[in-house]
Design a protein around this motif. Structure first.
Motif, PDB file in Angstrom:
ATOM      1  N   ARG A 125       0.816  -1.220   0.000  1.00 67.69           N
ATOM      2  CA  ARG A 125       0.000   0.000   0.000  1.00 67.69           C
ATOM      3  C   ARG A 125       0.844   1.261   0.000  1.00 67.69           C
ATOM      4  O   ARG A 125       0.457   2.282  -0.549  1.00 67.69           O
ATOM      5  N   ILE A 126       2.025   1.190   0.590  1.00 71.73           N
ATOM      6  CA  ILE A 126       2.905   2.353   0.629  1.00 71.73           C
ATOM      7  C   ILE A 126       3.293   2.785  -0.785  1.00 71.73           C
ATOM      8  O   ILE A 126       3.486   3.967  -1.056  1.00 71.73           O
ATOM      9  N   SER A 127       3.390   1.805  -1.686  1.00 68.90           N
ATOM     10  CA  SER A 127       3.703   2.111  -3.085  1.00 68.90           C
ATOM     11  C   SER A 127       2.595   2.955  -3.702  1.00 68.90           C
ATOM     12  O   SER A 127       2.860   3.920  -4.437  1.00 68.90           O
ATOM     13  N   PHE A 128       1.349   2.593  -3.426  1.00 70.11           N
ATOM     14  CA  PHE A 128       0.192   3.364  -3.904  1.00 70.11           C
ATOM     15  C   PHE A 128       0.242   4.800  -3.392  1.00 70.11           C
ATOM     16  O   PHE A 128       0.066   5.758  -4.157  1.00 70.11           O
ATOM     17  N   VAL A 129       0.525   4.967  -2.102  1.00 70.22           N
ATOM     18  CA  VAL A 129       0.574   6.304  -1.486  1.00 70.22           C
ATOM     19  C   VAL A 129       1.676   7.152  -2.126  1.00 70.22           C
ATOM     20  O   VAL A 129       1.459   8.323  -2.467  1.00 70.22           O
ATOM     21  N   MET A 130       2.838   6.557  -2.321  1.00 69.40           N
ATOM     22  CA  MET A 130       3.971   7.298  -2.894  1.00 69.40           C
ATOM     23  C   MET A 130       3.700   7.712  -4.340  1.00 69.40           C
ATOM     24  O   MET A 130       4.058   8.814  -4.758  1.00 69.40           O
TER      25      MET A 130
END
Length: 444
Positions: free
Chosen positions: A418-423
């Motif tokens: 999910r951190i990839s989506f946020v970034m």
């Protein structure tokens, strides 16, 4: 700092890898230039209908090309680097495996063309293009030189074949040759490349007669590669199914219009690979120092990819009609609108390629197939709904949405990614870029 940089660049290892990268990059640039200009001239000569037949045939073969390569390329390079003393058995085993894969691919193609394809010319083209995979099996030699950081030699072979092919294409155009001659030329390119690679290998004091086959190594290679075979098929369907569906739901002329735009749109896709390969080691090294620095550099990579891709997509959106007219001519009048939409899929391609290094670094490869699978399903379903109502514009929209789902939306579904989506959202909204600019102003 300058003295330290000079010391680093003076190292033999750095020079070796740098020169190797320059040669590979240069070869890619020449391929793109040839594809844009010589390829456009060929497309203008053939016209949308004949180009459509050629593009459809190439897309059909690409759907199952992973059955020929067996996903061995990356694994073979890894094994050659780790066990160079086993090169003869590794190369020999890989060649036999890929040749068997090519035979299986040809059997599938023959079954398909004589069961479902009624056009005799299309049948011949698919069979001729499919037979090129036998010669492509010898690209194991390219992988050997890649493992020894000597890709410049194989790039020279590719450039020589590229130049010969370009001159022959011009001759065929001026001679008003039929489509089948251009197809035979594609097969001839594979044969010439194979001859060149064998000559190069033997010229280095090596011989193919020392190659051997090992059942044990074959089992190990296939055990490691089967997920890559599956993901390769998914990627191929994901990337090429639109042209297959356009042909089945419309006709080959529309495939020609669509493929002309796609060729220009995808011509830029080598850029993120080159940038990520160059910058990601620095990002991985940052992780050894701190997690914060690691993700800060990763965010900067995403920001850079966003800026690069949008700087390409934005002008192409407004210049697409003019560019298509200049390169392809009036016959491809529909391609301009396709290009203006399809070019934005590149934004997600750039981000997706830059994320691959992070996926490997975090050992999250298991999610890649899920992302690709979701993108593939989305692309097929959207094409089914959009092509009947919107034609090739609908196919371009389907590709754009599918890329967004695969690269951006799918990571949001899993906690680990999910951190990839946020970034990526921070990059696409320019939030991280503006935050960095604001912070720098406050510091000053």
């Amino acid at each position: 700092m300058i003295a330290k940089l000079k010391k680093i660049t003076a190292e033999i290892g750095f020079k070796r890898y740098f020169k190797n990268t320059v040669w590979v990059f240069g070869g890619k640039v020449l391929q793109i230039i040839s594809a844009i200009f010589i390829g456009a001239w060929v497309a203008r000569y053939l016209g949308p209908d004949q180009l459509g037949i050629l593009s459809y045939s190439q897309s059909l073969i690409a759907l199952f090309l992973a059955l020929s390569t067996l996903g061995l390329n990356g694994i073979l390079v890894r094994e050659l680097v780790n066990r160079p003393e086993k090169k003869n058995v590794l190369l020999g085993t890989s060649l036999i495996l890929q040749t068997c894969g090519s035979i299986f691919l040809m059997l599938l193609l023959v079954y398909f063309v004589y069961s479902f394809e009624e056009n005799e010319l299309t049948r011949k083209i698919i069979i001729i293009l499919g037979s090129a995979t036998f010669f492509d099996s010898f690209t194991v030699i390219t992988l050997y030189f890649q493992s020894t950081v000597e890709s410049k030699f194989t790039v020279r072979i590719n450039i020589a074949v590229l130049l010969i092919s370009a001159f022959v294409k011009i001759f065929l155009i001026l001679s008003k040759a039929p489509l089948i001659f251009f197809v035979i030329l594609i097969l001839a390119e594979s044969i010439l490349t194979t001859i060149g690679l064998i000559w190069l290998y033997t010229n280095k004091g090596l011989t193919l007669f020392n190659w051997s086959f090992s059942k044990k190594i074959a089992k190990k290679l296939l055990k490691d590669s089967w997920p890559l075979i599956l993901s390769g098929i998914i990627v191929s369907i994901y990337m090429k199914v639109d042209q297959i569906m356009i042909k089945e739901m419309m006709n080959t002329a529309y495939v020609g219009q669509y493929s002309a735009a796609v060729r220009l749109s995808e011509a830029w896709y080598f850029i993120p690979s080159v940038i990520s390969t160059s910058l990601f080691p620095a990002i991985v090294n940052a992780k050894k120092r701190s997690e914060e620095l690691y993700y800060e550099r990763l965010q900067k990579l995403y920001d850079l990819m966003t800026l690069f891709s949008i700087s390409i997509a934005l002008p192409m959106t407004f210049l697409s009609g003019w560019l298509i007219k200049i390169l392809y001519g009036e016959a491809y009048f529909l391609s301009g609108d396709v290009l203006s939409l399809h070019i934005w899929a590149g934004v997600f391609v750039f981000l997706g390629v830059s994320r691959e290094g992070w996926i490997l670094s975090e050992n999250l490869q298991r999610y890649t197939m899920v992302y690709l699978g979701l993108g593939m399903i989305c692309n097929i379903l959207l094409n089914l709904f959009l092509i009947p109502g919107y034609g090739i514009i609908g196919a371009a929209a389907a590709t754009l949405i599918a890329q967004a789902v695969s690269v951006l939306i799918a990571p949001a579904l899993f906690k680990s990614t999910r951190i990839s989506f946020v970034m990526m959202i921070k990059s696409l909204t320019f939030y991280s870029i503006f935050s960095r600019i604001t912070l720098n102003k406050e510091i000053k």
